[in-house]
Design an enzyme around this catalytic site. Structure first.
Site, PDB file in Angstrom:
ATOM      1  N   LYS A  47       1.441  -8.724   2.804  1.00 32.32           N
ATOM      2  CA  LYS A  47       1.221  -8.396   1.363  1.00 32.32           C
ATOM      3  C   LYS A  47       2.507  -7.600   1.199  1.00 32.32           C
ATOM      4  O   LYS A  47       3.011  -6.773   1.898  1.00 32.32           O
ATOM      5  CB  LYS A  47       0.002  -7.466   1.069  1.00 32.32           C
ATOM      6  CG  LYS A  47      -0.095  -7.348  -0.374  1.00 32.32           C
ATOM      7  CD  LYS A  47      -1.440  -6.320  -0.490  1.00 32.32           C
ATOM      8  CE  LYS A  47      -1.569  -6.210  -1.991  1.00 32.32           C
ATOM      9  NZ  LYS A  47      -3.155  -5.107  -2.134  1.00 32.32           N
TER      10      LYS A  47
ATOM     11  N   SER B 209      -6.003  -7.111  -5.659  1.00 28.34           N
ATOM     12  CA  SER B 209      -4.814  -7.189  -5.613  1.00 28.34           C
ATOM     13  C   SER B 209      -4.100  -7.735  -4.706  1.00 28.34           C
ATOM     14  O   SER B 209      -2.746  -8.543  -4.712  1.00 28.34           O
ATOM     15  CB  SER B 209      -3.910  -5.843  -5.975  1.00 28.34           C
ATOM     16  OG  SER B 209      -3.773  -5.268  -4.665  1.00 28.34           O
TER      17      SER B 209
ATOM     18  N   SER C 186      -9.343  -4.386  -2.920  1.00 28.75           N
ATOM     19  CA  SER C 186      -8.196  -5.300  -3.230  1.00 28.75           C
ATOM     20  C   SER C 186      -8.130  -6.362  -2.051  1.00 28.75           C
ATOM     21  O   SER C 186      -7.179  -7.244  -2.014  1.00 28.75           O
ATOM     22  CB  SER C 186      -6.898  -4.492  -3.285  1.00 28.75           C
ATOM     23  OG  SER C 186      -6.929  -4.144  -4.907  1.00 28.75           O
TER      24      SER C 186
END
Lengths: 490, 484
Positions: free
Chosen positions: A75, A150, A174
């Site tokens: 990420k 996210s 997330s």
């Protein structure tokens, strides 16, 4: 198996092939590259990839290491030396990190190859990955829908067979929510189990790094490699790290699973309820005992979360000011204008909304009523879990009230987006661990949309929730299902 | 009308830890810009602070030296404000739970400016402290013609903020406070406290009011002083300025003023603004630390403080209180004295040699006591040679000069130069007899009552001995013989 099928493998299966020297780390990377090139235009999961550096690492990869030669997607909130780190924000456009986060150091030490960065909601603020300044990532199960967020880029990449496994971060759900919406396993470790050093902070007291993978075993393998104390993170816990794969495969006899009555709320999609109820039955049939538990302060979770997370974020994001790195407004009149315009132009709407909220929460005159009170309620939420875990070993619930929603459907209603976190964000407030594991599909207009089962465990009880998730997973076929994008275009 | 001033100080002290407060970068003055930095002290995305426990110990040690109450738990807060010298745009500091509270700094006479030592308003005054807290220092800005450069070497250096009660009443007291505080910090080895290097920085709050008025006057803050005497001058200027203004019927308002050292005056920086909201909140990156674990080591490191040392020097070595003050003023000088005096028969004489000849030789050679060419025991050896009459006081000075420039021991110099005094009374008597025989007239004159003749005869004895005869002994023997 043909080379082009390689990216469909689990990490465990890939590792066997590598160890048997049936494929080389270089071949793995090349097949992954081809796969990404073919699916990326449909899902937009990655924001940057450095195959050249990865190929160099592949040359010397030791396949006998725990993750030797396994490429892992990262990420874009986690620093990887030499690679861009944008957090999905214009304000970090062009920024390259000079250092590795501790989790990256640990993954490298275990032989993994961090080859590329995945898309995300800007600074991890969002549940759909639509808040990225870079691009909008789509769900491989239905490209008209969000992959969740996210950590949506990580979820979409794995679900599309464009990554073997990925790292995400979870501040209020997330990792677990995109795992649920994308048909994956997603683990949020207990607070302090994984080092936060080098992970760009959204809300420091809530953030944790965790894996998004195709199977529970893969999640356990990544966790075993990256968890543990870190002298660079004073909030990391000193406890030694067990081998999380060790207890996988044990039966569920004597395991007590709590079902909180507060989680039977209005507004849960009936297909989600049905899938989760069936999953609970399935767990019972595997030997688990189902008990009723209560988490009386659940209703306050969202409010408390948005007070604490925004307060911390307002300070954490202050450093992005264009003075030393990142985006800088042109021709400022003076210092104030420089700060004002750099941040006005550099941050997206959701980030600005949360900075303003957090600044308000901390401002003098409101601090006691908002921040201090929220911390007190947070204690009550923690206590809820402590008491509940006296009666059970883990708590089961849906991960999200609904399956993946349409792109653009909720962008105008941030509150609706916030409320979808009700099952996930109390775990962050309490510092406990949680995992989402696929438990079925909802059918919507011809699409199959994954549904996730959440299993919450006490702090540092990752071994237990992995064991439960694994037993459930292995008794179903959900994890074998592959998204249309993953099946398509070989 | 009579006006009185009320002064409170906020002193920032850099701790001399080896590494910075939250990272492993070296704390070093004078390195090339931005060469002592890392992702942590640059506030790069993702970097986290990790506590330097030595900084905590040094702050607790300072608290113990100044008789403060030590907080049971050390907690850090974020102080939010935007400025380019602040890499994170928040400073890690302590808000509602400072490490140390209360305590005091005793002011010693010699800590006052030299010209004010005869006229000390409140002898043996103690200035009480509000608190001492620990925080991270910010970077240093350099303003060029069209741009500003920032050197982050200083960013993240552990910094103590020491806040006094508003109970200092003159620029001289402020001077004495800073000198006394600095001395204690140096004694405890927590800081070199050099204002010119920015290791000690001082902001002053000063207000003036008519003596008859009990309510304090408008609080005016002065910044930018870079020496202790600068603080004194700035305060003197400001008190005068405020007194004149009040005398003219002006109403003063809370403001911040800068000190222009070259011009010798303060200038307006900003008037009272709406109170800055720093939005303090506990730093979630740092776990609170119990001070219990730091206390035993900090306690063990509390040194004998200047006040106790002065008293002990007077009692143990019979030096005057003034000499004890001067010796204890500089911990290195005190250490030297003690090393020389320990085995000495006449420690008071050792003190005299240090305070007179040694100090002046050091200062003309541009040296400090740390690089003194004469080891302490060698100085005591010299003092012994004189006290036992082996060499005269005058010869002592010569030997001292030789010792200072060559580093040789006194005994060796005396031997080399063959200047050892003859104190053998048999040998001197022989010389005396010769002199009396050769100078019948002066001898007769002395016997007849001309006392001055004795000096002439003594001179002859000295001459005959080539200056080596102990003059006192020569005089005594001559007198005895002549009177005999």
């Amino acid at each position: 198996m043909s080379r082009s099928d390689l990216p469909a493998l689990t990490i465990a299966d890939l590792q066997s092939l590598l160890r048997r020297k049936e494929v080389s780390p270089r071949q793995v990377l090349e097949s992954l590259r081809a796969r990404i090139e073919s699916v990326e235009p449909k899902i937009d999961a990655y924001v940057s990839i450095d195959f050249e550096a990865a190929l160099k690492e592949a040359e010397t990869a030791d396949v006998n290491l725990p993750l030797g030669g396994v490429p892992i997607a990262i990420k874009d909130i986690i620093n990887v030396a030499g690679q861009p780190c944008t957090c999905g924000s214009k304000i970090l456009a062009g920024y390259r990190s000079p250092y590795d986060a501790t989790v990256i150091e640990k993954l490298r030490a275990a032989g993994a190859i961090p080859f590329g960065k995945t898309n995300m909601d800007e600074f991890a603020m969002g549940s759909s990955t639509e808040n990225s300044s870079v691009k909008v990532t789509r769900n491989p199960w239905d490209v008209s829908r969000v992959p969740g967020g996210s950590s949506g880029g990580s979820a979409a990449a794995v679900a599309a067979g464009a990554a073997f496994g990925a790292l995400g971060t979870d501040t209020g759900g997330s990792i677990r929510q995109p795992a649920s919406l994308s048909g994956l396993v997603g683990l949020k470790p207990s607070y302090g189990r994984v080092s936060r050093f080098g992970v760009i902070a959204f809300a420091s007291s809530l953030d944790q790094v965790g894996p998004l993978t195709k199977t529970v075993r893969d999640a356990a393998m990544i966790m075993s490699a990256m968890a543990g104390p870190d002298r660079h993170d004073s909030t990391s816990l000193p406890d030694p790290v067990p081998d999380y794969t060790k207890n996988l495969g044990r039966d569920l006899k004597g395991v007590r699973l709590g079902v909180p009555k507060e989680y039977r709320v209005e507004g849960i999609d009936p297909q989600v309820s049905a899938a989760v109820n069936a999953a609970i039955k399935q767990l019972e049939s595997l030997g688990a005992e189902i008990v009723d538990v209560t988490l009386p302060h659940t209703d306050y979770g969202i409010a408390v979360y948005y007070f604490i997370a925004t307060a911390e974020a307002s300070a954490n994001l202050a450093r992005f000011d264009g003075v030393r790195y990142g985006y800088r407004a042109k021709d400022p009149k003076d210092l104030l204008d420089h700060y004002g315009r750099t941040r006005e132009e550099g941050f997206g709407e959701e980030v600005k909304r949360r900075i303003i909220l957090g600044t308000y929460v901390l401002s003098s005159g409101y601090y006691d009523a908002f921040y201090v009170r929220a911390q007190k309620v947070r204690q009550l939420i923690r206590q809820d879990f402590v008491k509940a875990f006296e009666k059970c070993d883990a708590i089961v619930s849906p991960t999200t009230p609904e399956p993946a929603f349409k792109l653009g459907e909720r962008t105008t209603n941030p509150l609706a987006m916030y409320l979808a976190d009700i099952f996930t964000n109390t775990a962050n407030l309490a510092g406990i661990c949680g995992i989402s594991v696929p438990c079925g599909f909802a059918k919507e207009n011809g699409s199959q949309l994954p549904i996730g089962l959440q299993i919450l465990g006490k702090s540092l009880d990752e071994t237990r929730i992995l064991q439960i998730a694994h037993a459930y997973e292995q008794s179903t076929d959900w994890h074998k299902a592959r998204s249309p994008i993953a099946l398509d275009s070989k | 009308m009579n006006y009185v001033a009320t002064i409170g100080l906020e002193v920032h002290v850099q701790l001399k830890t080896r590494s910075k407060m939250f990272c492993a970068c070296a704390v070093e003055f004078g390195a090339a810009p931005n060469t002592r930095t890392c992702p942590i002290c640059l506030g790069l995305p993702g970097a986290l602070p990790a506590m330097n426990h030595e900084a905590l110990r040094m702050t607790v040690l300072t608290g113990l030296m100044l008789d403060c109450d030590i907080a049971p738990v050390c907690k850090f807060d974020r102080k939010n404000y935007f400025y380019p010298d602040m890499p994170k745009n928040y400073q890690i500091s302590q808000y509602d739970m400072p490490l140390c509270e209360n305590g005091a700094v005793p002011l010693h006479d010699l800590a006052y400016p030299k010209d004010a030592q005869k006229n000390i308003g409140t002898p043996d005054k103690e200035v009480h402290l509000v608190r001492i807290h620990l925080e991270e220092d910010v970077a240093k800005s350099f303003h060029f013609e069209t741009s500003t450069g920032i050197d982050f070497n200083r960013a993240g250096t552990p910094l103590m903020e020491i806040v006094t009660q508003p109970e200092i009443s003159s620029p001289e007291e402020a001077f004495a406070f800073l000198t006394s505080l600095k001395q204690i910090l140096i004694y405890g080895e927590v800081s070199d406290a050099d204002m010119e290097k920015g290791q000690l920085r001082c902001d002053c709050n000063v207000s003036v009011r008519p003596q008859s008025q009990s309510e304090l006057g408008a609080k005016i803050e002065i910044k930018n002083m870079n020496s202790i005497s600068g603080v004194r001058r700035a305060l003197a200027f400001e008190i005068q300025r405020q007194t004149v203004a009040l005398g003219n019927g002006e109403k003063l308002q809370q403001e911040t003023r800068g000190w222009d050292d070259a011009a010798g005056e303060t200038f307006l920086m900003r008037t009272k603004e709406s109170a800055h909201d720093y939005r303090y909140f506990p730093d979630p990156d740092l776990m609170p630390v119990k001070t219990e674990g730091l206390l035993p080591e900090a306690r063990a490191r509390v040194p004998e403080l200047p006040k106790a040392k002065r008293a002990r020097f007077v009692g143990q070595y019979q030096v005057t209180p003034y000499d004890a003050g001067v010796l204890a003023d500089d911990v290195e000088l005190a250490r030297y004295f003690e090393a020389a005096a320990k085995g000495s028969k006449k420690p008071k004489n050792v003190a005299n040699w240090i305070l007179n000849d040694l100090q002046s030789a050091l200062s003309s050679a541009g040296k400090t006591i740390n690089d003194c060419p004469i080891p302490p025991d060698a100085l005591d050896e010299l003092v012994n040679l004189i006290d036992s009459g082996k060499i005269s006081g005058k010869q002592g000075k010569e030997v001292f000069g030789e010792m200072f420039s060559t580093g040789k021991r006194a005994g060796a110099i005396v031997k080399d130069k063959a200047i050892e005094q003859v104190s053998d009374s048999g040998a001197i008597e022989k010389l005396v007899n010769e002199v009396i025989a050769a100078n019948p007239k002066p001898a007769a004159d002395f016997k007849a009552g001309n006392a001055a003749s004795l000096n002439f005869l003594k001179g002859q004895v000295m001459k005959l001995s080539k200056g080596k005869a102990n003059p006192q002994l020569a005089g005594e023997i001559l007198e005895k013989k002549l009177k005999g």
